[in-house]
Write a protein that holds these residues in place. Structure first.
Motif, PDB file in Angstrom:
ATOM      1  N   ALA A  33       0.831  -1.205   0.000  1.00  0.00           N
ATOM      2  CA  ALA A  33       0.000   0.000   0.000  1.00  0.00           C
ATOM      3  C   ALA A  33       0.864   1.254   0.000  1.00  0.00           C
ATOM      4  N   VAL A  34       1.962   1.239   0.753  1.00  0.00           N
ATOM      5  CA  VAL A  34       2.875   2.388   0.788  1.00  0.00           C
ATOM      6  C   VAL A  34       3.527   2.587  -0.574  1.00  0.00           C
ATOM      7  N   LEU A  35       4.023   1.503  -1.181  1.00  0.00           N
ATOM      8  CA  LEU A  35       4.653   1.624  -2.500  1.00  0.00           C
ATOM      9  C   LEU A  35       3.669   2.152  -3.533  1.00  0.00           C
ATOM     10  N   ASP A  36       2.432   1.682  -3.485  1.00  0.00           N
ATOM     11  CA  ASP A  36       1.412   2.173  -4.418  1.00  0.00           C
ATOM     12  C   ASP A  36       1.124   3.654  -4.191  1.00  0.00           C
ATOM     13  N   ALA A  37       1.012   4.057  -2.926  1.00  0.00           N
ATOM     14  CA  ALA A  37       0.715   5.462  -2.613  1.00  0.00           C
ATOM     15  C   ALA A  37       1.854   6.379  -3.050  1.00  0.00           C
ATOM     16  N   VAL A  38       3.084   5.960  -2.822  1.00  0.00           N
ATOM     17  CA  VAL A  38       4.234   6.770  -3.241  1.00  0.00           C
ATOM     18  C   VAL A  38       4.304   6.831  -4.761  1.00  0.00           C
ATOM     19  N   GLY A  39       4.076   5.705  -5.420  1.00  0.00           N
ATOM     20  CA  GLY A  39       4.103   5.682  -6.880  1.00  0.00           C
ATOM     21  C   GLY A  39       3.020   6.540  -7.503  1.00  0.00           C
ATOM     22  N   LYS A  40       1.841   6.549  -6.907  1.00  0.00           N
ATOM     23  CA  LYS A  40       0.738   7.356  -7.434  1.00  0.00           C
ATOM     24  C   LYS A  40       0.919   8.839  -7.169  1.00  0.00           C
ATOM     25  N   SER A  41       1.756   9.189  -6.202  1.00  0.00           N
ATOM     26  CA  SER A  41       1.970  10.595  -5.889  1.00  0.00           C
ATOM     27  C   SER A  41       3.070  11.225  -6.746  1.00  0.00           C
ATOM     28  N   LYS A  42       3.584  10.477  -7.700  1.00  0.00           N
ATOM     29  CA  LYS A  42       4.628  11.005  -8.587  1.00  0.00           C
ATOM     30  C   LYS A  42       4.087  12.212  -9.338  1.00  0.00           C
ATOM     31  N   PRO A  43       4.796  13.328  -9.300  1.00  0.00           N
ATOM     32  CA  PRO A  43       4.321  14.528  -9.999  1.00  0.00           C
ATOM     33  C   PRO A  43       4.293  14.326 -11.517  1.00  0.00           C
ATOM     34  N   ALA A  44       3.331  14.951 -12.152  1.00  0.00           N
ATOM     35  CA  ALA A  44       3.198  14.848 -13.610  1.00  0.00           C
ATOM     36  C   ALA A  44       4.412  15.426 -14.322  1.00  0.00           C
ATOM     37  N   SER A  45       5.099  16.363 -13.679  1.00  0.00           N
ATOM     38  CA  SER A  45       6.260  17.000 -14.299  1.00  0.00           C
ATOM     39  C   SER A  45       7.515  16.131 -14.227  1.00  0.00           C
ATOM     40  N   PHE A  46       7.461  14.990 -13.524  1.00  0.00           N
ATOM     41  CA  PHE A  46       8.630  14.113 -13.414  1.00  0.00           C
ATOM     42  C   PHE A  46       8.908  13.459 -14.757  1.00  0.00           C
ATOM     43  N   LYS A  47      10.096  13.682 -15.257  1.00  0.00           N
ATOM     44  CA  LYS A  47      10.514  13.099 -16.533  1.00  0.00           C
ATOM     45  C   LYS A  47      11.771  12.273 -16.301  1.00  0.00           C
ATOM     46  N   GLY A  48      11.953  11.286 -17.119  1.00  0.00           N
ATOM     47  CA  GLY A  48      13.214  10.563 -17.072  1.00  0.00           C
ATOM     48  C   GLY A  48      13.131   9.238 -16.366  1.00  0.00           C
ATOM     49  N   GLY A  49      14.154   8.962 -15.564  1.00  0.00           N
ATOM     50  CA  GLY A  49      14.400   7.655 -14.967  1.00  0.00           C
ATOM     51  C   GLY A  49      13.347   7.124 -14.019  1.00  0.00           C
ATOM     52  N   GLN A  50      13.806   6.276 -13.195  1.00  0.00           N
ATOM     53  CA  GLN A  50      12.948   5.562 -12.254  1.00  0.00           C
ATOM     54  C   GLN A  50      12.605   6.462 -11.073  1.00  0.00           C
ATOM     55  N   TYR A  51      11.332   6.516 -10.695  1.00  0.00           N
ATOM     56  CA  TYR A  51      10.879   7.375  -9.609  1.00  0.00           C
ATOM     57  C   TYR A  51      11.316   6.827  -8.249  1.00  0.00           C
ATOM     58  N   ILE A  52      11.131   5.539  -8.021  1.00  0.00           N
ATOM     59  CA  ILE A  52      11.591   4.900  -6.785  1.00  0.00           C
ATOM     60  C   ILE A  52      12.856   4.126  -7.138  1.00  0.00           C
ATOM     61  N   LYS A  53      13.984   4.522  -6.557  1.00  0.00           N
ATOM     62  CA  LYS A  53      15.257   3.911  -6.921  1.00  0.00           C
ATOM     63  C   LYS A  53      15.597   2.698  -6.078  1.00  0.00           C
TER      64      LYS A  53
END
Length: 75
Positions: A33-53
């Motif tokens: 649930a935490v991983l899903d919540a963090v992944g869904k909170s990724k800003p739309a302006s984030f471009k490029g690589g992996q969000y969670i490293k």
């Protein structure tokens, strides 16, 4: 119910996902649930690589155990 997290100055998140009395299944469910919540909170302006490293799981005063990247690579 709900997931609360806050990022520190170095972009690390510290999130409680369980207590000692929780079963392994409950801790796994909370971690997902935490991983899903963090992944869904990724800003739309984030471009490029992996969000969670990387992800590590630890108790209060113990070394962290790294989680396989297959669990969070979709973010």
């Amino acid at each position: 119910g709900r997931v609360e997290f806050k990022m520190d100055k170095t972009a690390n998140l510290g999130v409680g996902i369980g207590k000692r009395s929780f079963t392994p299944a409950q801790i796994l469910e909370n971690a997902q649930a935490v991983l899903d919540a963090v992944g869904k909170s990724k800003p739309a302006s984030f471009k490029g690589g992996q969000y969670i490293k990387s992800v590590a799981l630890s108790s209060s005063m113990s070394p962290g155990v790294r989680i396989a990247s297959a669990e969070f690579s979709k973010f």
